[in-house]
Design a protein around this motif. Structure first.
Motif, PDB file in Angstrom:
ATOM      1  N   GLY A  46       0.790  -1.219   0.000  1.00 23.62           N
ATOM      2  CA  GLY A  46       0.000   0.000   0.000  1.00 23.62           C
ATOM      3  C   GLY A  46       0.823   1.270   0.000  1.00 23.62           C
ATOM      4  N   GLY A  47       2.120   1.177  -0.282  1.00 20.69           N
ATOM      5  CA  GLY A  47       2.929   2.389  -0.320  1.00 20.69           C
ATOM      6  C   GLY A  47       3.247   2.919   1.067  1.00 20.69           C
ATOM      7  N   ARG A  48       3.274   2.004   2.056  1.00 22.37           N
ATOM      8  CA  ARG A  48       3.599   2.378   3.428  1.00 22.37           C
ATOM      9  C   ARG A  48       2.735   3.549   3.885  1.00 22.37           C
ATOM     10  NH1 ARG A  48       9.812   3.320   3.834  1.00 22.37           N
ATOM     11  NH2 ARG A  48       9.294   3.439   6.045  1.00 22.37           N
ATOM     12  N   PRO A  49       1.545   3.282   4.411  1.00 19.53           N
ATOM     13  CA  PRO A  49       0.648   4.360   4.836  1.00 19.53           C
ATOM     14  C   PRO A  49       1.230   5.233   5.945  1.00 19.53           C
ATOM     15  CG  PRO A  49      -0.132   2.239   5.640  1.00 19.53           C
ATOM     16  CD  PRO A  49       0.979   1.951   4.679  1.00 19.53           C
ATOM     17  N   SER A  73       9.997  10.328   9.135  1.00 16.20           N
ATOM     18  CA  SER A  73      11.060  11.052   8.438  1.00 16.20           C
ATOM     19  C   SER A  73      12.279  11.206   9.337  1.00 16.20           C
ATOM     20  CB  SER A  73      10.556  12.427   7.989  1.00 16.20           C
ATOM     21  OG  SER A  73      10.253  13.232   9.121  1.00 16.20           O
ATOM     22  N   ASP A  74      13.348  11.699   8.754  1.00 14.58           N
ATOM     23  CA  ASP A  74      14.581  11.892   9.515  1.00 14.58           C
ATOM     24  C   ASP A  74      14.427  12.928  10.616  1.00 14.58           C
ATOM     25  OD1 ASP A  74      15.747  10.064   7.837  1.00 14.58           O
ATOM     26  OD2 ASP A  74      16.537  11.567   6.451  1.00 14.58           O
ATOM     27  N   THR A  75      13.490  13.847  10.448  1.00  8.57           N
ATOM     28  CA  THR A  75      13.273  14.904  11.443  1.00  8.57           C
ATOM     29  C   THR A  75      12.377  14.459  12.595  1.00  8.57           C
ATOM     30  OG1 THR A  75      11.418  15.770  10.152  1.00  8.57           O
ATOM     31  CG2 THR A  75      13.604  16.696   9.712  1.00  8.57           C
ATOM     32  N   GLY A  76      11.862  13.222  12.514  1.00  7.16           N
ATOM     33  CA  GLY A  76      10.991  12.728  13.570  1.00  7.16           C
ATOM     34  C   GLY A  76       9.519  12.906  13.279  1.00  7.16           C
ATOM     35  N   ASP A  77       9.171  13.593  12.153  1.00  3.44           N
ATOM     36  CA  ASP A  77       7.772  13.756  11.777  1.00  3.44           C
ATOM     37  C   ASP A  77       7.239  12.448  11.183  1.00  3.44           C
ATOM     38  OD1 ASP A  77       8.152  16.348  12.522  1.00  3.44           O
ATOM     39  OD2 ASP A  77       8.344  17.125  10.491  1.00  3.44           O
ATOM     40  N   TYR A  78       5.928  12.279  11.253  1.00  2.00           N
ATOM     41  CA  TYR A  78       5.276  11.124  10.630  1.00  2.00           C
ATOM     42  C   TYR A  78       4.587  11.567   9.345  1.00  2.00           C
ATOM     43  CZ  TYR A  78       5.991   8.050  14.641  1.00  2.00           C
ATOM     44  OH  TYR A  78       6.542   7.268  15.627  1.00  2.00           O
ATOM     45  N   VAL A  79       4.892  10.884   8.247  1.00  6.12           N
ATOM     46  CA  VAL A  79       4.211  11.117   6.979  1.00  6.12           C
ATOM     47  C   VAL A  79       3.130  10.046   6.856  1.00  6.12           C
ATOM     48  CG1 VAL A  79       4.434  11.248   4.478  1.00  6.12           C
ATOM     49  CG2 VAL A  79       6.288  12.090   5.943  1.00  6.12           C
ATOM     50  N   VAL A  80       1.881  10.494   6.775  1.00  5.83           N
ATOM     51  CA  VAL A  80       0.737   9.594   6.920  1.00  5.83           C
ATOM     52  C   VAL A  80      -0.165   9.653   5.692  1.00  5.83           C
ATOM     53  CG1 VAL A  80      -1.163   8.944   8.452  1.00  5.83           C
ATOM     54  CG2 VAL A  80       0.793  10.183   9.362  1.00  5.83           C
ATOM     55  N   ASP A  81      -0.647   8.489   5.271  1.00  5.39           N
ATOM     56  CA  ASP A  81      -1.692   8.429   4.252  1.00  5.39           C
ATOM     57  C   ASP A  81      -2.977   8.963   4.878  1.00  5.39           C
ATOM     58  OD1 ASP A  81      -3.759   7.663   2.508  1.00  5.39           O
ATOM     59  OD2 ASP A  81      -2.579   6.008   1.729  1.00  5.39           O
ATOM     60  N   GLY A  82      -3.649   9.885   4.195  1.00  2.63           N
ATOM     61  CA  GLY A  82      -4.858  10.488   4.751  1.00  2.63           C
ATOM     62  C   GLY A  82      -5.950   9.481   5.058  1.00  2.63           C
ATOM     63  N   LYS A 122       1.722  15.407   7.041  1.00  4.28           N
ATOM     64  CA  LYS A 122       2.884  15.292   7.935  1.00  4.28           C
ATOM     65  C   LYS A 122       2.429  15.740   9.316  1.00  4.28           C
ATOM     66  CE  LYS A 122       6.953  16.732   6.564  1.00  4.28           C
ATOM     67  NZ  LYS A 122       8.076  17.676   6.234  1.00  4.28           N
ATOM     68  N   ILE A 123       2.714  14.899  10.315  1.00  2.00           N
ATOM     69  CA  ILE A 123       2.240  15.150  11.672  1.00  2.00           C
ATOM     70  C   ILE A 123       3.401  15.074  12.644  1.00  2.00           C
ATOM     71  CG2 ILE A 123       0.580  14.452  13.444  1.00  2.00           C
ATOM     72  CD1 ILE A 123      -0.993  13.003  11.325  1.00  2.00           C
ATOM     73  N   ARG A 124       3.413  15.978  13.589  1.00  4.64           N
ATOM     74  CA  ARG A 124       4.380  15.906  14.680  1.00  4.64           C
ATOM     75  C   ARG A 124       3.776  16.571  15.914  1.00  4.64           C
ATOM     76  NH1 ARG A 124       6.780  20.870  15.541  1.00  4.64           N
ATOM     77  NH2 ARG A 124       6.878  22.320  13.773  1.00  4.64           N
ATOM     78  N   PRO A 125       4.183  16.128  17.091  1.00  5.69           N
ATOM     79  CA  PRO A 125       3.660  16.766  18.317  1.00  5.69           C
ATOM     80  C   PRO A 125       4.232  18.164  18.476  1.00  5.69           C
ATOM     81  CG  PRO A 125       5.306  15.108  18.857  1.00  5.69           C
ATOM     82  CD  PRO A 125       5.059  14.994  17.390  1.00  5.69           C
ATOM     83  N   LEU A 126       3.437  19.062  19.041  1.00 11.32           N
ATOM     84  CA  LEU A 126       3.906  20.427  19.273  1.00 11.32           C
ATOM     85  C   LEU A 126       4.865  20.463  20.456  1.00 11.32           C
ATOM     86  CD1 LEU A 126       0.540  22.344  18.821  1.00 11.32           C
ATOM     87  CD2 LEU A 126       2.442  22.238  17.212  1.00 11.32           C
TER      88      LEU A 126
END
Length: 426
Positions: A344-347, A351-360, A422-426
């Protein structure tokens, strides 16, 4: 003043009352702290004390009322005797001295000591004291019932309603809390916690939350030539495919790859097998379920009907999606894949910065499981749906939002659908 026999009798009575106070305090702690699961296991092995403890803890209000009544009676009586005794020996200063001495004795020997033991050996202590406590509950039952009625009447004046049949602790919430606590302390693995919680949640979650949306369903047109039907089935990673006619919402059957191959094999000796083949002759009757069905009920339906595949419809009968038994099992054990599943293209990837790239389209529950975060899933099922709900609009590519303690950035959008974020905690 001579220490006559009355002095020693009074001192002995105070000691006996302190022992009784310790018994009541320890019994209350043991019976309320004991695990009903462990008591049930002991009772099943033949422990009569554990069974009695289970019986008397069924009504916690009556149990606590009786124990507190007994405890207060012996404490007040012990304090009164000590005051009289110390006043007789030391005069007017005996009142203050009696208060100090009894406070220390009650605190150490009638409260801290027995309760510490009871907490350390809750099940053993509960089984041991269950016999005497049952007798005490029976004796004090009329008084406790009157006190109960009075307490409920006072609470009703303040608008508080009490249900005598309601358990103080819900078993399910207790299990969930114990799992979370065990995981935070490193005793329970995350996978074990997720599996057990997934099984517990089946009764609260509906088919609508995990179904495959109708826009993603692969279907077969009933009017296609047999060669194209066979080619599509062989090319598809799915074993079962819905069959429609004229429009996708008009599902008239479900074809199983094995049934199709068997039928085509039987026709292989004919001169024109394709023309003689009728896909509806081998298609199964479609099974429709409402979108509000709970996952627990739907799993039972699948097992009872000996089928793993159902079409989901809304209250108007319009097609909403499909659900399989595998979808429900994945809510317990996690993603199930085999050699035929399409990548599924890795939902979800980090990333290297610690963010999560997510399938909507990834469900919030799956995202929380993977990240151990706690995004709310009350108003939306998918991550994209959560962003749309909070933004109250369909965001454009590049827009950034902050809510629930996280930063959401829209990376791509297809038509009116958020494709990736792209999601990351504040």
């Amino acid at each position: 003043m001579p220490l006559d026999i009355a002095f020693w009798l009074t001192a002995g009575a105070i000691i006996v009352l302190l022992v009784l106070s310790a018994f009541f305090s320890g019994s209350e702690t043991a019976l309320t702290a004991a695990s009903r699961g462990k008591l049930r296991a002991q009772a099943d092995k033949g422990s009569k004390g554990a069974q009695r403890a289970l019986d008397i803890t069924e009504d916690n209000e009556r149990l606590i009322g009786s124990v507190l009544l007994g405890n207060n009676l012996v404490n007040i009586l012990a304090t009164s005797l000590a005051t009289a005794l110390f006043t007789r020996v030391f005069g007017d200063s005996g009142v203050a001295l009696a208060t100090l001495v009894m406070t220390l004795l009650v605190l150490i020997f009638a409260e801290v000591l027995p309760k510490t033991y009871a907490i350390t050996n809750a099940e053993t202590a509960a089984a041991g004291v269950s016999g005497p406590i049952r007798v005490i509950i029976t004796v004090f039952s009329p008084i406790v019932s009157a006190v109960r009625a009075l307490v409920r009447g006072v609470l009703r004046l303040f608008g508080v309603r009490t249900d005598p049949d309601t358990q103080i602790l819900a078993v399910r919430d207790e299990i969930a809390g114990a799992l979370h606590l065990g995981h935070s302390e490193g005793v329970v693995e995350k996978e074990d916690r997720d599996r057990i919680l997934g099984a517990l949640d089946l009764g609260d979650r509906t088919v609508e939350e995990i179904m495959l949306h109708r826009s993603q369903i692969e279907m077969i047109d009933a009017d296609m030539p047999a060669e194209e039907v066979l080619e599509q089935c062989l090319r598809s990673p799915h074993t079962r495919l819905p069959v429609y006619r004229e429009r996708h919402e008009n599902i008239i059957g479900v074809i199983h790859a094995k049934d199709l191959l068997r039928a085509m094999f039987k026709k292989s000796g004919d001169e024109a097998p394709a023309k003689a083949f009728d896909i509806l002759a081998v298609a199964m009757k479609p099974y429709f379920v409402p979108e509000t069905t709970t996952l627990d009920d739907q799993m039972r339906q699948f097992l009872r009907r000996h089928t793993h595949f159902a079409m989901v419809v809304d209250e108007y009968g319009a097609l909403q999606g499909l659900i399989t038994l595998e979808d429900i099992l994945e809510e317990i054990v996690g993603e199930i894949t085999d050699e035929f599943d399409v990548d599924g293209g890795r939902p979800l990837r980090r990333s290297d910065t610690g963010d999560y790239v997510v399938d909507g389209g990834m469900t919030i529950r799956d995202f929380n499981r993977a990240t151990d975060w706690n995004l709310p899933d009350d108003e939306a099922n998918t991550v994209a749906g959560l962003v749309i709900h909070e933004a109250q609009t369909i965001p454009l590519q590049g827009q950034v939002f902050s809510f629930h303690g996280f930063r959401f950035e829209v990376l791509s959008r297809k038509d009116n659908r958020i494709a990736r974020l792209k999601i990351r905690p504040l």
